[in-house]
Design an enzyme around this catalytic site. Structure first.
Site, PDB file in Angstrom:
ATOM      1  N   SER A 128       0.751  -0.979   0.137  1.00 34.15           N
ATOM      2  CA  SER A 128      -0.105  -0.218  -0.582  1.00 34.15           C
ATOM      3  C   SER A 128       0.901   0.678   0.194  1.00 34.15           C
ATOM      4  O   SER A 128       2.149   0.949   0.323  1.00 34.15           O
ATOM      5  CB  SER A 128      -0.948   0.232   1.300  1.00 34.15           C
ATOM      6  OG  SER A 128      -1.254   1.883   1.645  1.00 34.15           O
ATOM      7  N   TYR A 153      -1.921  -2.014  11.015  1.00 38.49           N
ATOM      8  CA  TYR A 153      -1.841  -2.339   9.713  1.00 38.49           C
ATOM      9  C   TYR A 153      -0.798  -1.371   8.731  1.00 38.49           C
ATOM     10  O   TYR A 153      -0.378  -2.626   8.467  1.00 38.49           O
ATOM     11  CB  TYR A 153      -3.669  -1.347   9.381  1.00 38.49           C
ATOM     12  CG  TYR A 153      -3.307  -1.309   7.608  1.00 38.49           C
ATOM     13  CD1 TYR A 153      -3.786  -2.628   6.750  1.00 38.49           C
ATOM     14  CD2 TYR A 153      -3.306  -0.403   7.030  1.00 38.49           C
ATOM     15  CE1 TYR A 153      -3.930  -2.427   5.833  1.00 38.49           C
ATOM     16  CE2 TYR A 153      -3.285  -0.329   5.443  1.00 38.49           C
ATOM     17  CZ  TYR A 153      -3.354  -1.594   5.189  1.00 38.49           C
ATOM     18  OH  TYR A 153      -4.068  -1.476   3.035  1.00 38.49           O
ATOM     19  N   LYS A 157       2.376  -3.909   6.578  1.00 40.84           N
ATOM     20  CA  LYS A 157       2.705  -3.386   4.974  1.00 40.84           C
ATOM     21  C   LYS A 157       3.963  -3.577   4.954  1.00 40.84           C
ATOM     22  O   LYS A 157       4.440  -3.658   4.118  1.00 40.84           O
ATOM     23  CB  LYS A 157       2.056  -2.830   4.442  1.00 40.84           C
ATOM     24  CG  LYS A 157       0.300  -3.012   3.970  1.00 40.84           C
ATOM     25  CD  LYS A 157       0.452  -3.850   3.160  1.00 40.84           C
ATOM     26  CE  LYS A 157      -0.989  -4.718   3.238  1.00 40.84           C
ATOM     27  NZ  LYS A 157      -1.558  -5.945   2.317  1.00 40.84           N
TER      28      LYS A 157
HETATM   29  N1  UFG Z   1     -12.821  10.558   4.230  1.00 36.44           N
HETATM   30  C1  UFG Z   1     -13.918  11.723   3.802  1.00 36.44           C
HETATM   31  N2  UFG Z   1     -15.398  10.745   4.577  1.00 36.44           N
HETATM   32  C2  UFG Z   1     -15.491   9.153   5.052  1.00 36.44           C
HETATM   33  C3  UFG Z   1     -14.329   8.690   4.434  1.00 36.44           C
HETATM   34  C4  UFG Z   1     -13.367   9.394   3.843  1.00 36.44           C
HETATM   35  O1  UFG Z   1     -14.179  12.385   4.338  1.00 36.44           O
HETATM   36  O2  UFG Z   1     -16.960   9.440   5.510  1.00 36.44           O
HETATM   37  C5  UFG Z   1     -11.949  10.755   3.426  1.00 36.44           C
HETATM   38  C6  UFG Z   1     -10.327  10.713   4.387  1.00 36.44           C
HETATM   39  O3  UFG Z   1     -10.455  12.125   5.078  1.00 36.44           O
HETATM   40  C7  UFG Z   1      -9.216  10.938   3.240  1.00 36.44           C
HETATM   41  C8  UFG Z   1     -10.161  10.694   1.806  1.00 36.44           C
HETATM   42  O4  UFG Z   1     -11.553  10.105   2.298  1.00 36.44           O
HETATM   43  O5  UFG Z   1      -9.087  12.017   2.857  1.00 36.44           O
HETATM   44  C9  UFG Z   1     -10.211   8.670   1.865  1.00 36.44           C
HETATM   45  O6  UFG Z   1     -10.290   7.631   2.797  1.00 36.44           O
HETATM   46  P1  UFG Z   1     -10.203   6.096   2.998  1.00 36.44           P
HETATM   47  O7  UFG Z   1     -10.555   6.124   4.379  1.00 36.44           O
HETATM   48  O8  UFG Z   1     -11.531   5.924   1.964  1.00 36.44           O
HETATM   49  O9  UFG Z   1      -8.679   5.427   2.589  1.00 36.44           O
HETATM   50  P2  UFG Z   1      -7.217   6.173   3.050  1.00 36.44           P
HETATM   51  O10 UFG Z   1      -7.009   7.485   2.729  1.00 36.44           O
HETATM   52  O11 UFG Z   1      -7.158   6.599   4.516  1.00 36.44           O
HETATM   53  O12 UFG Z   1      -6.739   5.484   3.043  1.00 36.44           O
HETATM   54  C10 UFG Z   1      -6.227   3.921   4.353  1.00 36.44           C
HETATM   55  C11 UFG Z   1      -4.639   3.042   3.642  1.00 36.44           C
HETATM   56  C12 UFG Z   1      -4.399   2.167   3.059  1.00 36.44           C
HETATM   57  C13 UFG Z   1      -5.832   1.411   2.936  1.00 36.44           C
HETATM   58  C14 UFG Z   1      -6.975   2.027   3.306  1.00 36.44           C
HETATM   59  C15 UFG Z   1      -8.105   1.252   3.452  1.00 36.44           C
HETATM   60  O13 UFG Z   1      -3.575   4.536   3.346  1.00 36.44           O
HETATM   61  O14 UFG Z   1      -3.506   2.085   2.699  1.00 36.44           O
HETATM   62  O15 UFG Z   1      -6.507   3.061   4.375  1.00 36.44           O
HETATM   63  O16 UFG Z   1      -8.329   0.625   4.787  1.00 36.44           O
HETATM   64  F1  UFG Z   1      -5.574   0.530   2.367  1.00 36.44           F
END
Ligand code: UFG
Length: 345
Positions: A128, A153, A157
């Site tokens: 990741s 988590y 990785k």
């Molecule tokens: N976000 C929101 N509201 C939400 C969910 C997310 O605004 O309800 C925003 C987050 O703040 C972030 C973006 O959307 O800015 C993406 O968030 P995600 O939770 O979809 O994914 P992340 O970038 O946080 O990814 C993380 C890790 C990955 C992992 C993934 C899976 O960096 O390695 O979570 O849980 F695989």
């Protein structure tokens, strides 16, 4: 002619199921092992409806060496492994670190341990962009420094990448391709398979589609005071089918010895960063459906901005993430609509 047998651990999960489809369509024979802890056996029906082939399926937990041994005894012809079997919720990993270390590391070690004696030529590992933490510059290349993990988590990785490297450097007779995914989103264009989150979604897109469907009152946008053009966080959202296709190329590369290198690492992203607010607009534009949302405070542990430089994967693998974000958003919405039709959500 049928190609080799590929073992896909976690093959009924989100990225796993899309990869099984692409492998089968490329002519590989697929064996899935999955403990169904975060997926449903009905996924096999979806795969069969798309490809006309039902993959072999074993229900089992790869942290148990006896299970892995039985699997290799039953399928002695396995030539490659794609290891998706892992726990993946960042928040949960903070509450249950041992579960994460056990699931993610024991599974990998058990597989690596069995590969040599069974003549398996290579393993593709799901890593990741989380290994880069908050990168010093964007877009991120594979040469960017690995930052201290901010969750168990993320740490699994990093440790997994080190385990693979140590085992291969110690002379193990197989190869590995480590794929660092950015943010996988969307669903198969047939809407037969997609992401099925357990309970309240933690990730952005499942929350977006559920809010658009009215299952959730509104999406909370976590922060609009970041140092980005519109203040919301930036990610590189990659279509899950594009991502799945990269795995087929990686498998072929190892099985056909296309590279001298025993370990290769690739960033898999689009090269384009989109903010949370831009993504919501793209979804609304693509589907014509509004996403009720409000701005709330930042989520602890979030990275401000990260997107990939995919040039190395583009060049060396001859692979490119090509699906326009609007098509990806429509696929996510079609999948959500299919879940509703089936009374699942
Ligand atoms: N976000 C929101 N509201 C939400 C969910 C997310 O605004 O309800 C925003 C987050 O703040 C972030 C973006 O959307 O800015 C993406 O968030 P995600 O939770 O979809 O994914 P992340 O970038 O946080 O990814 C993380 C890790 C990955 C992992 C993934 C899976 O960096 O390695 O979570 O849980 F695989």
């Amino acid at each position: 002619m049928k190609k080799d047998t590929i073992l896909v651990t976690g093959g009924t999960g989100y990225i796993g199921s899309h990869t099984v489809v692409e492998l089968q369509q490329a002519g590989y024979h697929v064996v899935i092992i999955d403990d169904l802890s975060n997926s449903n056996v009905d996924v096999l029906d979806g795969i069969e409806r798309i490809t006309g082939i039902r993959p072999d399926f074993v229900e089992g937990d790869c942290t148990d060496m006896a299970v892995v041994k039985d699997l290799f005894a039953k399928y002695p012809g396995i030539k490659g492994i794609i290891n998706f079997a892992a726990s993946k919720a960042v928040g949960e990993s903070m509450q249950k670190p041992i579960l994460y270390y056990r699931n993610n590391l024991n599974t990998l070690m058990n597989l690596l341990d069995m590969m040599a004696e069974h003549g398996v030529k290579g393993i593709v590992f799901s890593s990741s962009c989380t290994v880069y933490g908050e990168p010093d510059e964007n877009p991120v290349t594979e040469a960017a420094p690995i930052k201290k993990a901010t969750s168990p988590y993320g740490n699994t990785k990093q440790i997994s990448e080190e385990i693979i490297t140590d085992v291969i450097n110690a002379g193990a007779p197989f190869k590995s391709v480590i794929l660092r995914y950015f943010n996988p989103v969307g669903a198969h264009q047939s809407a037969e398979i997609g992401e099925l989150p357990n309970g309240v979604p933690q990730n952005l897109i499942p929350y977006v589609t559920q809010a658009a469907m009215g299952i959730r009152k509104e999406l909370s946008v976590f922060g609009d005071d970041y140092d980005t053009p519109d203040g919301s966080c930036i990610r590189d959202y990659i279509n899950v089918v594009d991502l799945a296709k990269a795995h087929v190329i990686a498998v072929e590369r190892m099985l056909e010895d296309k590279s001298e290198a025993k370990i290769e690492i690739f960033n898999l992203g689009t090269g384009v960063g989109l903010s949370v607010l831009e993504l919501i607009s793209a979804f609304e534009r693509a589907t014509g459906v509004k996403v009720p949302h409000k701005i709330v405070g930042r989520r602890a542990g979030d990275i401000e901005k990260v997107w990939a430089n995919p040039a190395y994967a583009n060049e060396v693998l001859g692979w490119k993430a090509e699906t326009p974000i609007e098509d990806t958003m429509r696929s996510a919405w079609n999948w959500q609509c299919r879940l509703r039709e089936r009374g699942i959500m």
